[in-house]
Design a protein around this motif. Sequence first.
Motif, short mmCIF file in Angstrom:
data_model
loop_
_atom_site.label_atom_id
_atom_site.label_comp_id
_atom_site.label_asym_id
_atom_site.label_seq_id
_atom_site.Cartn_x
_atom_site.Cartn_y
_atom_site.Cartn_z
N SER A 41 0.84 -1.20 0.00
CA SER A 41 0.00 0.00 0.00
C SER A 41 0.87 1.25 0.00
O SER A 41 2.05 1.21 0.36
CB SER A 41 -0.92 0.01 1.22
OG SER A 41 -0.23 0.44 2.38
N HIS A 74 -6.60 3.35 -3.01
CA HIS A 74 -6.74 3.00 -1.60
C HIS A 74 -7.56 4.07 -0.88
O HIS A 74 -7.19 4.57 0.16
CB HIS A 74 -5.36 2.87 -0.96
CG HIS A 74 -5.34 1.91 0.19
ND1 HIS A 74 -5.97 2.17 1.37
CD2 HIS A 74 -4.80 0.68 0.31
CE1 HIS A 74 -5.79 1.15 2.20
NE2 HIS A 74 -5.09 0.22 1.56
N GLY A 75 -8.69 4.44 -1.49
CA GLY A 75 -9.54 5.42 -0.85
C GLY A 75 -9.25 6.84 -1.30
O GLY A 75 -9.84 7.79 -0.82
N SER A 108 -6.45 8.78 -1.16
CA SER A 108 -5.86 9.44 -0.02
C SER A 108 -5.33 10.83 -0.32
O SER A 108 -4.63 11.04 -1.29
CB SER A 108 -4.69 8.56 0.39
OG SER A 108 -4.56 8.52 1.73
N GLU A 128 -18.40 -3.74 8.78
CA GLU A 128 -18.59 -3.02 7.52
C GLU A 128 -20.05 -3.10 7.06
O GLU A 128 -20.48 -2.33 6.21
CB GLU A 128 -17.65 -3.56 6.44
CG GLU A 128 -16.22 -3.10 6.68
CD GLU A 128 -15.21 -3.88 5.87
OE1 GLU A 128 -14.80 -3.35 4.83
OE2 GLU A 128 -14.84 -4.98 6.27
N ASP A 149 -5.63 7.46 5.34
CA ASP A 149 -6.30 6.24 4.85
C ASP A 149 -5.38 5.04 4.87
O ASP A 149 -5.82 3.90 4.87
CB ASP A 149 -6.79 6.43 3.41
CG ASP A 149 -7.88 7.47 3.32
OD1 ASP A 149 -8.27 7.98 4.38
OD2 ASP A 149 -8.33 7.75 2.20
N HIS A 171 -2.16 2.29 9.69
CA HIS A 171 -2.71 1.18 10.47
C HIS A 171 -2.62 1.43 11.96
O HIS A 171 -2.79 0.53 12.77
CB HIS A 171 -1.99 -0.12 10.10
CG HIS A 171 -2.44 -0.70 8.80
ND1 HIS A 171 -2.77 -2.02 8.64
CD2 HIS A 171 -2.64 -0.12 7.60
CE1 HIS A 171 -3.15 -2.23 7.38
NE2 HIS A 171 -3.08 -1.10 6.73
N GLN A 195 -13.72 4.48 6.00
CA GLN A 195 -12.66 3.96 6.87
C GLN A 195 -12.35 2.51 6.47
O GLN A 195 -13.24 1.77 6.07
CB GLN A 195 -13.10 4.00 8.34
CG GLN A 195 -13.29 5.42 8.84
CD GLN A 195 -12.02 6.23 8.78
OE1 GLN A 195 -10.94 5.73 9.06
NE2 GLN A 195 -12.13 7.48 8.37
N THR A 196 -11.09 2.13 6.60
CA THR A 196 -10.70 0.79 6.17
C THR A 196 -10.21 -0.09 7.31
O THR A 196 -10.01 -1.28 7.12
CB THR A 196 -9.58 0.88 5.12
OG1 THR A 196 -8.51 1.64 5.69
CG2 THR A 196 -10.05 1.55 3.86
N LEU A 197 -10.02 0.51 8.48
CA LEU A 197 -9.34 -0.21 9.55
C LEU A 197 -10.35 -0.91 10.47
O LEU A 197 -10.64 -0.44 11.57
CB LEU A 197 -8.49 0.79 10.33
CG LEU A 197 -7.18 0.31 10.92
CD1 LEU A 197 -6.32 -0.35 9.86
CD2 LEU A 197 -6.44 1.48 11.54
N THR A 237 -10.84 -12.57 5.38
CA THR A 237 -9.84 -11.50 5.51
C THR A 237 -9.63 -11.11 6.97
O THR A 237 -10.21 -11.70 7.89
CB THR A 237 -10.26 -10.28 4.70
OG1 THR A 237 -11.57 -9.91 5.09
CG2 THR A 237 -10.24 -10.58 3.21
#
Lengths: 124, 297
Positions: free
Chosen positions: A48, A118-119, A121, B37, B100, B103, B146-148, B174
């Motif tokens: 990423s 990836h969104g 960013s 989600e 984004d 982590h 949001q992805t986390l 996943t």
Amino acid sequence: MRLCITTATTEAPARLDRRFGRSPFLTFVDTETNETQIEENSLADGASGVGAQVAQLVAQRGATAVITGQIGPSAFAVLDAAEIATYTTTATTVAEALTLFREGRLDSAQAPTGPGHHGGSRPR
Amino acid sequence: MTVVVASGKGGTGKTTVSIGLALSLDRPVDLLDCDVEAPNTHLLLPNAELDLASAQETNRCTVPVPRVNPDRCTGCGACSAFCGFGALAVVRNRVLFFEDLCHACGGCALVCPEGAITEVPHEIGTVVTSRYGQVHHVLGELHVGQTLAPPLIRAVKERADGLTTIIDAAPGTTCPVVEAARGADAGLLVTENTPFGLHDLALAAEVLADLGIPTGIVLNRAGIGHEDEERLKAVSRRFGFPIVMRIPFSSAIARAYAEGRPIVSAVPGLRTGFRGVYDELTRMARSASGAASGARS
């Protein structure tokens, strides 16, 4: 000036890679001396944030302009912060892109060409 | 005991089974919706329309993200070099942060030699808590964009406060599924006997087997026709996951589901079936933990 051209293959005629970030090679050209260096893009297979990291690498290599096919928001933001101009082209070879650049026939991108992967960013 | 309900394929009936189990046990149960989600357990609980409004409390879930103090930053690039996700770039002695991609590991703040990075909370979702009779219902909902998911799933799991916990996991295999399942004493894999259902059942079974979670298989819509019983049994044998329940393909169950009612309210015999599943899982979990402690000693 030092140019960076995203490159797909290195054997002549070297092909331009339309993707910024994931291109397997980066060709650096000094437009005064025509000296050319081809660097393997060690970041191309990252999970990423590849666009921004390659943009950072291009800045570290001292390039002041990039020629590529398309560029996402993160990479564009980093290049913009580094005051590196981005030129987009549909040329298929590195030589053709270089000729178009020398003839002043490439437009500099004022915004990313796509939404990113990836969104989309944007930095804070 | 904590039971995680997973499936691989979506739409096999995870939520139906989670709620069926929760309402059958006649004891206080923590029902955790960890499909953050697309959480939907509230739709099948009684008084679904009241759920979010009648929630006892809504808590914001945040993760720590870096903030760079430009007066201290020397642009050395240590943070960017450390970040495994490409969330930080340094050009012209300035740090650019891509939220984004972060982590929230905190590594950049640790490696910064100038102490220029502090961590600030960044909201990724909410945790909604409510009660239905003996069911303590906790639902996590990730904010759009949001992805986390894993930190929010952990926040949902931290709210479990009783002896019996049922976790409704996301479909697929996943990180959110792994995070939901991690630490569970037993698992249920809900499947349907179709090529798609059995293919994804095997994928999800690999995840639970890898996590060392003793697991039973629930066959939903048993009797839909064109079923490959041998293939189902082959998956069961391959992982040592017994088939613990077959929920029939019946119009009474379909009607309850279509009306948004728990299936145990439509077909009373199912409660006994779910209790039997729970007892079986309890035995499997005990025997697995006994085997594990035996192996350690």
